[in-house]
Motif scaffolding. Structure first.
Motif, PDB file in Angstrom:
ATOM      1  N   LEU A  61      37.537  45.624  28.965  1.00  0.00           N
ATOM      2  CA  LEU A  61      38.551  46.592  29.395  1.00  0.00           C
ATOM      3  C   LEU A  61      39.204  47.206  28.159  1.00  0.00           C
ATOM      4  O   LEU A  61      39.926  46.521  27.422  1.00  0.00           O
ATOM      5  CB  LEU A  61      39.613  45.889  30.267  1.00  0.00           C
ATOM      6  CG  LEU A  61      39.162  45.423  31.649  1.00  0.00           C
ATOM      7  CD1 LEU A  61      40.253  44.573  32.309  1.00  0.00           C
ATOM      8  CD2 LEU A  61      38.824  46.607  32.542  1.00  0.00           C
ATOM      9  N   CYS A 117      36.479  40.744  37.487  1.00  0.00           N
ATOM     10  CA  CYS A 117      36.313  42.169  37.802  1.00  0.00           C
ATOM     11  C   CYS A 117      36.081  42.356  39.304  1.00  0.00           C
ATOM     12  O   CYS A 117      36.660  43.242  39.928  1.00  0.00           O
ATOM     13  CB  CYS A 117      35.139  42.733  37.006  1.00  0.00           C
ATOM     14  SG  CYS A 117      35.057  44.533  36.981  1.00  0.00           S
ATOM     15  N   LEU A 167      33.596  52.457  36.715  1.00  0.00           N
ATOM     16  CA  LEU A 167      32.330  51.725  36.629  1.00  0.00           C
ATOM     17  C   LEU A 167      31.107  52.623  36.813  1.00  0.00           C
ATOM     18  O   LEU A 167      29.999  52.252  36.421  1.00  0.00           O
ATOM     19  CB  LEU A 167      32.305  50.598  37.665  1.00  0.00           C
ATOM     20  CG  LEU A 167      33.220  49.403  37.388  1.00  0.00           C
ATOM     21  CD1 LEU A 167      33.274  48.477  38.575  1.00  0.00           C
ATOM     22  CD2 LEU A 167      32.753  48.654  36.150  1.00  0.00           C
ATOM     23  N   ILE A 214      34.622  49.300  29.845  1.00  0.00           N
ATOM     24  CA  ILE A 214      35.282  50.042  30.917  1.00  0.00           C
ATOM     25  C   ILE A 214      36.471  50.792  30.326  1.00  0.00           C
ATOM     26  O   ILE A 214      37.400  50.174  29.803  1.00  0.00           O
ATOM     27  CB  ILE A 214      35.759  49.084  32.030  1.00  0.00           C
ATOM     28  CG1 ILE A 214      34.576  48.313  32.604  1.00  0.00           C
ATOM     29  CG2 ILE A 214      36.474  49.860  33.139  1.00  0.00           C
ATOM     30  CD1 ILE A 214      34.971  47.273  33.639  1.00  0.00           C
ATOM     31  N   CYS A 240      39.512  47.039  36.508  1.00  0.00           N
ATOM     32  CA  CYS A 240      38.179  47.363  37.017  1.00  0.00           C
ATOM     33  C   CYS A 240      38.295  48.337  38.195  1.00  0.00           C
ATOM     34  O   CYS A 240      38.323  47.924  39.359  1.00  0.00           O
ATOM     35  CB  CYS A 240      37.454  46.090  37.451  1.00  0.00           C
ATOM     36  SG  CYS A 240      36.918  45.055  36.085  1.00  0.00           S
TER      37      CYS A 240
END
Length: 309
Positions: A14, A97, A184, A174, A179
């Motif tokens: 992340l 996630c 994605l 990401i 998430c």
């Protein structure tokens, strides 16, 4: 096969929304302040409505459920973001996630339906006050609330299964602080067009249908309020409904902007800001809007504070 080998052996990264510059440190502190206010405000609303017997009505029961959803939503994203920021570790496991995706999608869907139920509640209370206990009794209110949770969870399961069915053979970075589904898509090396169409269908069910119920309900409410002869009754109805409409406008506006657009025109930086608005800012505003503009809630809070003293 669900996840590619390289995805199975690696965690997602992340990238977050803040770095450690002085400006971003200040903004991160501001987010933590907003999180604290949202956490305390929604927790206080839930406890107040539970403890004050005068607030044991369908309207306030629905409000307590809204606070619960907001509390869970903000706890789904901000604590992980704060942990990554303080620890310097930006990794998130596949299980973590997947859990974020499920709870995030489920709570968004459930809140969409709940806001529609709240609009119906105001419609019955203002347009059919003598039949309110029949058309909106405690049992029916509880059943509709349970249905909103179930439908939201179903949406979360659908989104999670579809996300897990994609193959991730590109970079696992990401470009977001949690998430998110839209973040994605660029990581997948398979065609996501079918999933994007499914996401649009889910958005129609979760957004357009509840918004239609809200618009129809409040169009009737507006006509009824205009016809009221009592100035006090008109003021009370307008205050209650404007609070709800403020929440609806803030929430649906941001969510529809986020998920009703094609993935090809999404901007990572724009998505971060919009997501922060309805996952962090809106959960803080909801209890403030209802507590500051609702005399019953303010009176109940004052009474509870006097008892505490």
């Amino acid at each position: 096969m669900l996840w590619r080998n390289q995805t199975l052996s690696s965690d997602f990264i992340l990238l977050g929304i803040f770095d450690h510059s002085s400006t971003h440190t200040f903004l991160f502190s501001l987010v933590l302040g907003i999180f604290t206010v949202a956490f305390m405000g929604n927790t206080a609303m839930i406890l107040l409505i539970y403890l004050d017997t005068q607030l044991h009505t369908p309207m306030y029961f629905l409000l307590s459920q809204l606070s619960l959803m907001d509390l869970m939503l903000i706890c789904t994203t901000v604590p992980r973001m704060a942990f990554n920021y303080f620890s310097g570790r930006k990794f998130i496991s596949l299980a973590g996630c997947g859990a974020q995706i499920f709870f995030y999608a489920s709570l968004l869907g459930a809140e969409c339906f709940l806001l529609a139920i709240m609009a119906y509640d105001r419609y019955v209370a203002i347009c059919h006050p003598l039949r309110y206990t029949i058309l909106m009794n405690q049992k029916l209110c509880a059943l509709m609330t349970v249905a909103s949770w179930i439908l939201g969870s179903l949406d979360g399961v659908i989104v999670l299964v579809e996300i897990l069915s994609l193959s991730y053979c590109n970079s696992l970075e990401i470009r977001h602080f949690f998430c998110d589904v839209a973040a994605l898509f660029p990581l997948s090396c398979t065609d996501t067009s079918a999933f994007e169409r499914l996401l649009i269908i889910c958005c129609v069910v979760m957004l357009i249908l509840p918004v239609s119920v809200i618009i129809i309900s409040y169009s009737h409410v507006l006509r009824a309020v205009i016809r009221m002869s009592s100035t006090e009754s008109r003021r009370k109805a307008f205050t209650t409904c404007s609070s709800h409409l403020s929440v609806v406008g803030l929430y649906y506006g941001a969510v529809m902007f986020m998920y009703m657009r094609p993935a090809s025109i999404h901007s990572p930086e724009q998505d971060k800001i919009v997501s922060a608005f309805y996952t962090i800012l809106t959960p803080m505003l909801n209890p403030l809007i209802y507590s500051l503009r609702n005399k019953e809630v303010s009176r109940g809070l004052q009474k509870l504070l006097r008892k505490g003293k």
